[in-house]
Design a protein around this motif. Structure first.
Motif, short mmCIF file in Angstrom:
data_model
loop_
_atom_site.label_atom_id
_atom_site.label_comp_id
_atom_site.label_asym_id
_atom_site.label_seq_id
_atom_site.Cartn_x
_atom_site.Cartn_y
_atom_site.Cartn_z
N TYR A 65 10.22 -34.52 -4.28
CA TYR A 65 9.39 -34.47 -3.07
C TYR A 65 8.84 -33.06 -2.87
O TYR A 65 7.64 -32.88 -2.59
CB TYR A 65 10.21 -34.90 -1.86
N TYR A 66 9.69 -32.05 -3.02
CA TYR A 66 9.24 -30.68 -2.84
C TYR A 66 8.36 -30.22 -4.01
O TYR A 66 7.42 -29.44 -3.81
CB TYR A 66 10.43 -29.74 -2.66
N MET A 67 8.64 -30.67 -5.21
CA MET A 67 7.80 -30.30 -6.35
C MET A 67 6.39 -30.87 -6.21
O MET A 67 5.40 -30.22 -6.57
CB MET A 67 8.44 -30.76 -7.67
N ARG A 68 6.29 -32.09 -5.66
CA ARG A 68 4.98 -32.67 -5.40
C ARG A 68 4.18 -31.79 -4.44
O ARG A 68 3.01 -31.49 -4.66
CB ARG A 68 5.13 -34.08 -4.83
N GLY A 69 4.84 -31.36 -3.34
CA GLY A 69 4.17 -30.51 -2.37
C GLY A 69 3.75 -29.18 -2.96
O GLY A 69 2.65 -28.69 -2.69
N TYR A 70 4.62 -28.58 -3.77
CA TYR A 70 4.30 -27.29 -4.40
C TYR A 70 3.10 -27.44 -5.33
O TYR A 70 2.19 -26.60 -5.32
CB TYR A 70 5.50 -26.79 -5.18
N ASN A 71 3.09 -28.51 -6.11
CA ASN A 71 1.98 -28.73 -7.04
C ASN A 71 0.66 -28.95 -6.30
O ASN A 71 -0.38 -28.45 -6.71
CB ASN A 71 2.29 -29.91 -7.95
N LEU A 72 0.71 -29.69 -5.20
CA LEU A 72 -0.50 -29.94 -4.42
C LEU A 72 -1.04 -28.66 -3.79
O LEU A 72 -2.26 -28.44 -3.74
CB LEU A 72 -0.23 -30.98 -3.33
N GLU A 73 -0.14 -27.81 -3.32
CA GLU A 73 -0.55 -26.59 -2.62
C GLU A 73 -1.05 -25.51 -3.56
O GLU A 73 -1.99 -24.77 -3.23
CB GLU A 73 0.60 -26.04 -1.78
N THR A 74 -0.44 -25.40 -4.73
CA THR A 74 -0.76 -24.29 -5.64
C THR A 74 -1.50 -24.71 -6.90
O THR A 74 -2.16 -23.88 -7.52
CB THR A 74 0.53 -23.57 -6.06
N GLY A 75 -1.36 -25.99 -7.27
CA GLY A 75 -1.95 -26.43 -8.53
C GLY A 75 -1.17 -25.98 -9.74
O GLY A 75 -1.61 -26.17 -10.88
N GLU A 76 0.00 -25.39 -9.52
CA GLU A 76 0.81 -24.86 -10.61
C GLU A 76 2.03 -25.75 -10.87
O GLU A 76 2.41 -26.56 -10.04
CB GLU A 76 1.28 -23.43 -10.28
N SER A 77 2.62 -25.53 -12.03
CA SER A 77 3.84 -26.27 -12.37
C SER A 77 5.02 -25.70 -11.61
O SER A 77 5.23 -24.47 -11.60
CB SER A 77 4.10 -26.17 -13.88
N PRO A 78 5.82 -26.53 -10.95
CA PRO A 78 6.97 -26.04 -10.15
C PRO A 78 8.17 -25.74 -11.03
O PRO A 78 9.23 -26.38 -10.92
CB PRO A 78 7.23 -27.21 -9.21
N VAL A 79 8.04 -24.74 -11.90
CA VAL A 79 9.08 -24.45 -12.89
C VAL A 79 10.41 -24.11 -12.22
O VAL A 79 11.46 -24.62 -12.61
CB VAL A 79 8.63 -23.30 -13.82
N PHE A 80 10.37 -23.25 -11.21
CA PHE A 80 11.60 -22.83 -10.55
C PHE A 80 12.33 -24.02 -9.94
O PHE A 80 13.54 -24.20 -10.15
CB PHE A 80 11.31 -21.79 -9.47
N PHE A 81 11.60 -24.85 -9.17
CA PHE A 81 12.23 -26.01 -8.53
C PHE A 81 12.77 -26.99 -9.56
O PHE A 81 13.80 -27.62 -9.36
CB PHE A 81 11.23 -26.71 -7.61
N ARG A 82 12.05 -27.12 -10.68
CA ARG A 82 12.51 -28.05 -11.71
C ARG A 82 13.84 -27.59 -12.31
O ARG A 82 14.76 -28.39 -12.53
CB ARG A 82 11.45 -28.20 -12.82
N TYR A 83 13.94 -26.29 -12.57
CA TYR A 83 15.20 -25.78 -13.13
C TYR A 83 16.35 -25.86 -12.12
O TYR A 83 17.50 -26.07 -12.50
CB TYR A 83 15.02 -24.35 -13.64
N VAL A 84 16.05 -25.67 -10.83
CA VAL A 84 17.09 -25.85 -9.82
C VAL A 84 17.59 -27.29 -9.85
O VAL A 84 18.80 -27.55 -9.79
CB VAL A 84 16.56 -25.49 -8.41
N ASP A 85 16.65 -28.23 -9.96
CA ASP A 85 17.03 -29.65 -10.06
C ASP A 85 17.91 -29.89 -11.28
O ASP A 85 18.97 -30.52 -11.18
CB ASP A 85 15.75 -30.50 -10.13
N TRP A 86 17.49 -29.37 -12.43
CA TRP A 86 18.27 -29.57 -13.64
C TRP A 86 19.64 -28.91 -13.56
O TRP A 86 20.63 -29.46 -14.06
CB TRP A 86 17.50 -28.99 -14.84
#
Length: 238
Positions: A65-86
């Protein structure tokens, strides 16, 4: 529900990356709800395993949910959030191997060994992908060694031996989970290779891939699939 509908409406029709984040959120949330509701319908022996499956997918749903919002706001890959998830979900996936072999001698030391190497795999991958990109090959090799050691434990090492000494259902479940680790998790090294300047040992890979879409599909298949294997095992062993 209204929050999710509003999130869907906010996604431009041509933004396929954000759309896969939205679908991933919904899929993980539905899986988490299913696993949590089934805990009380599960025999006591396997309740913790099914509960962990619910935790894995619930944590992933929140991050998606938060990665979707980050991607929409910045257009960038949410690398940090993805690694936190992993860092939260992959060790929990490793815990599942301990839980299914605990009855036949699986020890807490084996569990912590799996968790330790999964954390090493992820931390070194993050360092190579974000902080030390000019040394991505070195960090990628370290991450790969940790990954292949987990593969070894699951297919040929202590986990495999314990599973083989258990019931046929546990042995079959371990093989299925092992395929997720060997094949399903392989998309993450691919993303690392494509996404870092070091490429494959210094060779650039000319692939026109959006790794966020591939990661999102892979995450859903791996995490939900892991849980479904555990759920099926809990029914066979009831």
């Amino acid at each position: 529900m209204n929050l999710l509908l509003d999130a869907f409406k906010a996604i431009p029709q041509d933004n396929y990356v954000a759309f896969t984040f939205f679908v991933g959120t919904m899929a993980m949330m539905a899986a988490a709800a299913f696993f949590f509701m089934e805990v009380n319908n599960t025999s006591k022996e396997w309740r913790t395993s099914v509960l962990v499956s619910g935790l894995i997918t619930f944590i992933a749903a929140v991050h998606y949910y938060y990665m979707r919002g980050y991607n929409l706001e910045t257009g960038e890959s949410p690398v940090f959030f993805r690694y936190v998830d992993w860092l939260l979900t992959v060790p929990l996936m490793c815990v599942e191997f301990y839980l299914i072999t605990k009855k036949v001698g699986g020890t807490s030391s084996l569990m912590w060994k799996l968790i330790f190497f999964s954390v090493i795999m992820l931390v070194t991958g993050y360092l190579g992908e974000t902080i030390y990109r000019d040394q991505s090959v070195l960090w990628g090799v370290l991450s790969g060694l940790a990954y292949f050691y987990i593969v070894y434990l699951v297919w040929f090492g202590d986990v495999a031996k314990l599973a083989q000494s258990a019931s046929p259902a546990v042995a079959a479940a371990n093989r299925s989970l092992g395929w997720f680790v060997l094949v399903g998790w392989a998309i993450y090294p691919l993303g690392y290779i494509v996404g870092t300047p070091g490429g494959l040992f210094g060779m650039q890979i000319p692939l026109n891939l959006n790794m966020d879409i591939i990661y999102n599909i892979g995450d859903a298949v791996n995490k939900i699939g892991f849980g479904l294997v555990i759920y099926a095992l809990s029914r066979k062993e009831a």
